[in-house]
Motif scaffolding. Sequence first.
Motif: not given
Length: 268
Positions: A146, A189, A205, A208-209, A244-245, A248, A251-252
């Motif tokens: 990422t 991801s 998420v 998003g990733a 953003i990815g 995400c 966060c995941a």
Amino acid sequence: MEIAWSLVLFTALTGCGGWLFAGVAIDEFAKKTSKANFTAGIVALVLMIVGGVASVTHLAHPENMLAALNHPTSGIFIEAVLVGIASAFIIVYLVAYNRNETVRRVCAVAGAVVGVALSFMAGHSYLMDAVYTWNTMLLPLAYLGTAAASGLSAYALVAAIRHNETTPADLKIAFILLAVGGVAAALTSLLYLTGVMDAADLMLVAVGAVAVGGIVPLACGIAGLKAANSALVLSVVATACALIGAICLRCAMWMAYVPLENFFGIAL
């Protein structure tokens, strides 16, 4: 588990900065988007500094940060050293930019290697036996992938801005790198999240990733090779989506926190 936003920002920003400088290092030899390299170096340095500051806020008090740095084997210590070394190489690169090509190239390569290593080690620090969903090498690989997408997208953006009056062919290498970064983000991801995504609240998420952070940058990279006149718009979209990815994915990781004690019903 509650998301540690300061650490999310630290790993996302420094990873982006490290891979952005990797784009600089590659072009030091390709010599296609050289107009962008000085500006890209400055942006990479800013990302390193801002990311480093974000990590300090996680420790709440300066004395906690100093205490953490007293343990050379800790993840915090290793990450802090890598941020410092990468930043030092970037600074020397900027100073030597119009003075010495050999020094400039050496610093570009060394800074890129350290920056890329930082993006991997930032995820590796979370590997621990006590947390089931973190204890896999797929996690640091996802951090690496990422970060590659966001950093190489950012390099394409700087190149598109600095080369807006030159031939579209100059930007080809930047968009090839962007597409490669998108593939890396999507695959790493997906591999990590497939192993930990057993709850519906992770679906958003995860999308998003993988989709926003990987597939969109990949599509922008491919489109940029065919429609270089739209390079600026495509690189803006790719950079925003890749960041953003990256966020995400991080966060995941926190949302998927499952301590090993859950499998035994006891506190370890």
